[in-house]
Write a protein that holds these residues in place. Structure first.
Motif, short mmCIF file in Angstrom:
data_model
loop_
_atom_site.label_atom_id
_atom_site.label_comp_id
_atom_site.label_asym_id
_atom_site.label_seq_id
_atom_site.Cartn_x
_atom_site.Cartn_y
_atom_site.Cartn_z
N ALA A 549 46.39 28.86 19.54
CA ALA A 549 46.96 30.20 19.48
C ALA A 549 48.26 30.30 20.26
O ALA A 549 49.19 30.99 19.82
CB ALA A 549 45.95 31.22 20.01
N ARG A 577 41.01 32.67 18.41
CA ARG A 577 41.70 33.55 19.34
C ARG A 577 41.74 32.93 20.74
O ARG A 577 41.08 31.94 21.01
CB ARG A 577 40.99 34.91 19.41
CG ARG A 577 40.90 35.62 18.06
CD ARG A 577 40.01 36.85 18.16
NE ARG A 577 38.70 36.49 18.67
CZ ARG A 577 37.98 37.23 19.50
NH1 ARG A 577 38.45 38.39 19.93
NH2 ARG A 577 36.80 36.82 19.92
N ASP A 650 45.24 37.05 18.69
CA ASP A 650 44.68 36.51 17.45
C ASP A 650 45.82 35.87 16.66
O ASP A 650 46.73 36.56 16.21
CB ASP A 650 44.03 37.62 16.63
CG ASP A 650 43.21 37.08 15.47
OD1 ASP A 650 43.41 35.90 15.09
OD2 ASP A 650 42.38 37.82 14.93
N CYS A 656 47.81 41.36 19.48
CA CYS A 656 47.44 41.10 20.88
C CYS A 656 46.90 42.40 21.48
O CYS A 656 47.60 43.43 21.47
CB CYS A 656 48.63 40.60 21.68
SG CYS A 656 48.24 40.12 23.39
#
Length: 899
Positions: A549, A577, A650, A656
Motif C-alpha cells: 500500500a 490496506r 486502502d 485514507c
C-alpha cells in the motif's frame, strides 16, 4: 469608691511632678518598665474579675439547680399530689398550688406533667396542655433528671422528678427550674463590688510603681534602652572586641582606660590602669607621644618589628589641661591579613565558578573538560582528568586500580607535554603516594624534579614535563560513594613559579569532590539514558513490514534530556490496506518507554481485530481511563496526556481514513507539489475521560502522495511556536526528495535545533495504488442462481491472472462466502478479488452479524462452510464498516506466480 479612686489618682498626679511625665512617655528604660508593670497589673486585675465572675456564675447556677431540685421534690411529695393527678381536672387543683409554691421557693416555674409529658400547670397558662421540653424517659423510670436547655421561657436550668403512687409506679412528673436570665441578674448585683475592688488595687499598685520609677529615673538620668545598650556595647567593644589599641589619659596624665589590644601592643601589665603614663615602663618616645598636646592623624611608627599607625586626640572638659585619647593600629598584621583574605577570596571565587561551571551537562567527558576549564589558568597551568573506563561507559566503577583512560586535558593550547585525551593506562601501586591516592587522599608533590613516582618510570615523559617548566603537582582522587573512580592532576609551570602549598591542596580536594559528584550524576544518567534508549528502540519497529500500500521510512531521535515515549508504526491490514500510527506519551525516561510499548502493543491488538479508526481510538481511550486498574496501560498511575494519530489507507480506491486523539494533524505533500495540513476533527488526548465519541475524516489521495506523521518534538522548540513549526515542516517536506528515506533525513536536518529538548518520531509514507487489472469486483444478485455465476467469474479471473493452481480453492471460498451472505446477510452483496502479495477474496453485505466457525454434527445439513474456508485460506476474518461487514480470506500465491 469612685471618690477614693479620684483622691488617690489626684495625689499620684501631684507627686509625680515633671519627672513623672518622662516616666509615662515610655522613651526611657524606667518609663518602659512602668508601662510594662501597668499592663501586667491591668491583665491581673482583669483576670481576677473574670475569674470571680465565672466562679460566681458557677455558684449561682449550682444553687439554682439545687433550689429547683428541692422545689420539684417538695411539690411532688406534697399531700394530695397523686389524688390531684388522678382527678378529672388536675389543672384546676394543681395550678394555684404550683404558682404559690413557685413564688415561695424562689424559682421561675413549677410545672406538673402527666405520664406522657403533657403540662397540667405552667406560669404561662397558654402553655398548659402542651408537650413539655426535656428528657422524660429516665423520669418515667423513677429517676431524677437535672439539665440545662432552651425551654419555653428561654435558656434555663431545670430539675424533673417523678410522682409515684403507693405502689411505686410513676403517675406523673414535676419540673422546677430557674432561667439563665435570673442567674445573670444575681451575678450583676455583685459586679460593681468586684470591679471597684480591682480598680482600687490597680490604682494602689500604679501609685507605688510610679513612686519607685521616679527614683529610678533620677538614677538612670532618663536614658532609653537603646542608649544604655549602645553604651555597654561600645564600652565592651573598646575593651575586648576592637582590633585597635585605645588609651585614655586624664588631665593628670593618668591612664584611665586601656583595652586588650593596647596592652598587647605596648606590653602593659594588668595593673596599668590608674598609673601615670611615665610610670608604665615605656620608652621615652612613646611617653612623649602619649602625653603630647599635639594631635596626630595616621602617623606610622616603627615599634620593634612592627609598623604601628597612631591617632592622637585631645579631650576638652573645661579644665586647665585636656585629657587625651590615643589609638594604635598594627599595620603589619593588617597587611598579612589582607594578603590572606585576598587569597581566600580568590579560592572562594574559584569554588563558586566550579559550582556553576562544572556539571552543566549530563555527559561524563564534558564534565571532565569543565574541570580543566575552571582550574586553568587561575589555579594551575595544566589540568588532566583520568576516569575509569567503566565510568566512561556508564557502568559502576570498582576503583581506579582498574584500567583508566584520560578523559580531558587542558587548556587546549599549551597542553602538549601531557598525554592527550584518550590515552589509557593503569594506576599501579608500589609507592606511598599511589597508596594514598587509592585510599582517596590527595597527594602534593611540591618539586617534580625531586620525586619519581608521578611519571611511573617513563623517563621520556618526565624529561618532557620538566623541559616544559612544570615544577609542582597536586593529584586529587575523584571519590564517589567511597570508590576512587578517577584522578585529577593539577600542574604548575613557569608562569606560576610558586609551588603548591597545603591551602592549594585543600582547594584541589574541593574541586575534585565537586567533579566526582557531577561525574557520578552523569554516569548514572548515561546508564539510564542508554538503557531507556535501548528499550525504546527495541519496542519500536526496526523495518517496514511487507505490504504494497505504501513505501514508508521512519526515524526516531531521543532528546538529550531523556528518552521519551514517542512511537510510530506501519501495520498491514486485511484487504491490502495498511494502518499508519504515530503517538506520544507524556514524560521521559524508563516509565515513558514502557508505557509506550504497552500502548503500541494495544494498537497492534486492536488493529488485528480490523476495527475502524474511530473504534480503535475509542478502545485506546477506554483502556487509558482504566490505567489504574489491572490490565491498564499504566499500572503505576493514571495515563493522561497520551496522544495518538491513526490512519487507514486502502490502495484499491486511494481512500485514507484518519482520526486523532490530541495529536497534531498529518502533513500531506501531493504529487503536484502542493502541501497542506489535513483538517481532522479535534479530540482530547487519551485517558482524559471526556466521553466524547471519536470522529474521522476520509480523504482520497492520489498515488504518490506523501503522508508525514510526526510528534510535537519536531515542530515545537524554545525559539519558535507551534504554528511556525508546522509551516516550516510543510516547506521542508515539499522541498525534500520524493523517496521517503531521504525525505526523513532532509526534514530532520531542516527542523531540528542543535540541542533538541524533546524526542522526535517521524514517519513518511508514499501512497501506492493497486493496478485496476489486479482487481475483480462484481455485485451478486440476491438469488441462489448467483452462486454458480460467481464461481464462473472467479474461474475467469483466475485464468486471466494465471492462478489456475488456486482456482479450485478460490471458487470454493467464494461459493461458501456468497452462500452465507445470501442466507444470513442483507443486500446488496458484492464480491471483490484482489491480487496483491496474496490472493484476497472479499464478500460484503449490509448485515452486522459476524459468522463463526463451528463443528457440524454428522447429520447436520450445514455448518461446514467456514470450516472449509479456514482450511483452504491462509487466514480469514471479518471487518465491520459503517454500512455492514466484509468477510475476507487470503490465500498464499504459488511461488511461480507470487510476483
Amino acid at each position: 469608691m469612685r471618690a477614693i479612686l479620684r483622691s488617690v489618682l489626684d495625689g499620684l498626679r501631684r507627686a509625680r511632678g515633671r519627672a513623672f511625665g518622662t516616666v509615662l512617655s515610655g522613651r526611657s528604660v524606667v518609663g518602659q518598665m512602668f508601662l510594662i508593670q501597668l499592663v501586667i497589673v491591668l491583665l491581673l486585675a482583669t483576670s481576677a474579675v473574670t475569674a470571680l465572675i465565672l466562679q460566681s456564675r458557677g455558684d449561682k447556677t449550682r444553687a439554682a439547680v439545687q433550689r429547683s431540685l428541692s422545689a420539684a421534690e417538695s411539690f411532688a411529695n406534697g399531700p394530695g399530689m397523686v389524688e390531684a393527678l388522678e382527678s378529672d381536672d388536675p389543672t384546676r387543683l394543681l395550678q394555684p398550688r404550683a404558682e404559690a409554691a413557685r413564688k415561695g421557693s424562689d424559682v421561675d416555674f413549677i410545672v406538673v406533667l402527666d405520664y406522657e409529658g403533657v403540662r397540667y400547670t405552667h406560669p404561662k397558662t397558654d402553655r398548659i396542655g402542651k408537650k413539655f421540653v426535656g428528657s422524660l424517659d429516665p423520669v418515667r423510670a423513677g429517676e431524677t433528671v437535672t439539665e440545662s436547655l432552651e425551654g419555653t421561657l428561654g435558656p434555663l436550668h431545670q430539675a424533673t422528678v417523678p410522682v409515684e403512687d403507693e405502689n411505686g409506679e410513676t403517675v406523673g412528673m414535676v419540673s422546677a427550674g430557674v432561667t439563665v436570665r435570673t442567674v445573670n441578674l444575681l451575678i450583676s448585683d455583685e459586679l460593681p463590688l468586684a470591679v471597684g475592688s480591682a480598680l482600687l488595687a490597680v490604682a494602689l499598685v500604679t501609685g507605688g510603681t510610679a513612686l519607685v520609677s521616679r527614683r529610678l529615673l533620677r538614677q538612670t538620668r532618663g536614658l532609653g534602652p537603646a542608649e544604655i545598650t549602645r553604651m555597654y556595647e561600645h564600652h565592651d567593644a573598646v575593651l575586648h572586641a576592637v582590633r585597635e589599641g585605645v588609651l585614655i589619659l586624664d588631665t593628670g596624665q593618668r591612664l584611665t582606660l586601656v583595652n586588650e589590644e593596647a596592652e598587647r601592643l605596648l606590653r602593659l601589665g594588668p595593673d596599668a590602669t590608674g598609673r601615670r603614663v611615665d610610670e608604665l615602663g615605656l620608652d621615652r618616645r612613646t611617653v612623649r607621644l602619649l602625653a603630647s598636646d599635639r594631635e596626630v592623624t595616621d602617623e606610622v611608627h616603627l615599634w620593634g618589628d612592627r609598623l604601628i599607625t597612631v591617632n592622637h586626640r585631645l579631650i576638652h572638659d573645661g579644665g586647665e589641661r585636656p585629657g587625651t585619647v590615643t589609638t594604635l593600629r598594627d599595620t603589619t598584621e593588617m597587611r598579612v591579613l589582607s594578603g590572606q583574605a585576598e587569597a581566600a577570596q580568590r579560592r572562594l571565587a574559584l569554588l563558586y565558578r566550579a559550582s556553576v561551571a562544572i556539571g552543566t551537562t549530563l555527559d561524563v567527558r564534558r564534565t571532565a573538560e569543565e574541570l580543566t576549564e575552571v582550574a586553568a589558568p587561575d589555579f594551575a597551568d595544566l589540568v588532566s582528568v583520568d576516569l575509569a573506563e567503566a565510568v566512561l561507559r556508564g557502568e559502576e566503577a570498582v576503583g581506579a586500580e582498574e584500567r583508566v583512560r584520560r578523559a580531558a586535558v587542558g587548556p587546549a593550547g599549551p597542553a602538549a607535554p601531557l598525554h592527550p585525551a584518550g590515552t589509557a593506562f593503569r594506576l599501579e601501586g608500589g609507592t606511598p603516594q599511589v597508596a594514598e591516592l587509592l585510599a582517596g587522599r590527595p597527594v602534593l608533590t611540591a618539586d617534580l624534579a625531586a620525586e619519581e613516582w608521578w611519571h611511573r618510570g617513563d623517563d621520556t615523559f618526565a624529561r618532557r614535563m620538566l623541559d616544559a617548566g612544570l615544577h609542582s603537582l597536586i593529584t586529587a582522587p575523584l571519590v564517589s560513594r567511597g570508590v576512587v573512580v578517577g584522578l585529577a592532576g593539577f600542574w604548575r609551570g613557569p608562569d606560576r613559579p610558586e609551588p603548591f602549598d597545603m591551602d592549594d591542596l585543600s582547594l584541589a580536594e574541593e574541586l575534585a569532590a565537586r567533579t566526582a559528584v557531577c561525574v557520578e550524576n552523569a554516569r548514572r544518567y548515561t546508564r539510564e539514558h542508554d538503557m531507556t534508549e535501548a528499550l525504546q528502540r527495541s519496542l519500536l519497529p526496526t523495518e517496514v513490514p511487507p505490504q504494497s500500500a505504501v513505501v514508508a521510512a521512519s526515524r526516531y531521535l531521543p532528546a538529550q534530556a531523556g528518552v521519551g515515549g514517542d512511537f510510530f508504526d506501519v501495520i498491514p491490514l486485511s484487504g491490502a490496506r495498511v494502518a499508519l500510527v504515530v503517538g506520544d506519551i507524556v514524560g521521559h525516561g524508563l516509565h515513558a518507554a514502557v508505557t509506550m510499548g504497552l500502548l503500541r502493543g494495544a494498537v497492534h491488538n486492536f488493529a488485528a481485530l480490523d476495527l475502524t479508526a474511530e473504534d480503535l481510538l475509542g478502545r485506546l481511550d477506554e483502556l487509558a481511563e482504566r490505567s489504574e486498574e489491572n490490565g491498564g496501560l499504566n499500572p503505576t498511575g493514571p495515563l493522561t496526556g497520551a496522544t495518538c494519530l491513526y490512519a487507514i489507507y486502502d490502495p484499491v480506491d486511494g481512500r485514507c481514513v484518519l482520526g486523532r486523539a490530541g495529536h497534531l494533524p498529518p502533513v500531506l505533500a501531493y504529487p503536484d507539489g502542493t502541501v497542506e495540513l489535513a483538517e481532522l476533527p479535534a479530540h482530547p488526548p487519551l485517558g482524559v475521560g471526556v466521553g466524547m465519541p471519536f470522529e474521522t475524516v476520509t480523504l482520497e489521495l492520489p498515488e504518490g502522495t506523501r503522508i508525514g506523521l510526526y510528534t510535537d518534538g519536531l515542530v515545537e522548540s524554545r525559539d519558535r511556536d507551534i504554528d511556525d513549526g508546522l509551516a516550516r515542516l510543510g516547506r521542508a517536506l515539499a522541498a525534500a526528495p520524493a523517496a521517503p528515506s531521504p525525505a526523513c533525513d532532509a526534514v530532520l536536518a531542516a527542523m531540528l535545533p542543535k540541542h533538541p529538548t524533546d524526542d522526535v518520531a517521524l514517519l513518511i509514507a508514499s501512497t501506492r495504488r493497486l493496478a485496476p487489472d489486479r482487481v475483480a469486483e462484481w455485485e451478486v444478485p440476491e438469488d441462489s442462481s448467483a452462486v454458480p455465476a460467481s464461481r464462473a467469474r472467479v474461474a475467469e479471473a483466475m485464468a486471466d491472472w494465471g492462478l489456475d493452481p488456486v482456482a479450485f480453492g478460490t471458487e470454493l471460498i467464494v461459493t461458501e462466502l456468497v452462500t452465507n451472505a445470501l442466507r444470513h446477510g442483507l443486500g446488496p452483496i458484492r464480491v471483490r478479488l484482489l491480487r496483491d502479495r496474496s490472493l484476497i477474496c472479499e464478500v460484503s453485505d449490509h448485515s452486522g452479524t459476524s459468522p463463526h466457525v463451528r463443528n457440524a454434527a454428522a447429520t447436520d445439513e450445514g455448518g461446514r462452510g467456514l470450516f472449509l474456508v479456514s482450511h483452504y485460506a491462509h487466514r480469514w476474518g471479518t471487518r465491520h464498516s459503517r454500512d455492514g461487514k466484509v468477510i475476507w480470506a487470503e490465500q498464499r500465491l504459488p511461488p511461480a506466480v507470487s510476483g
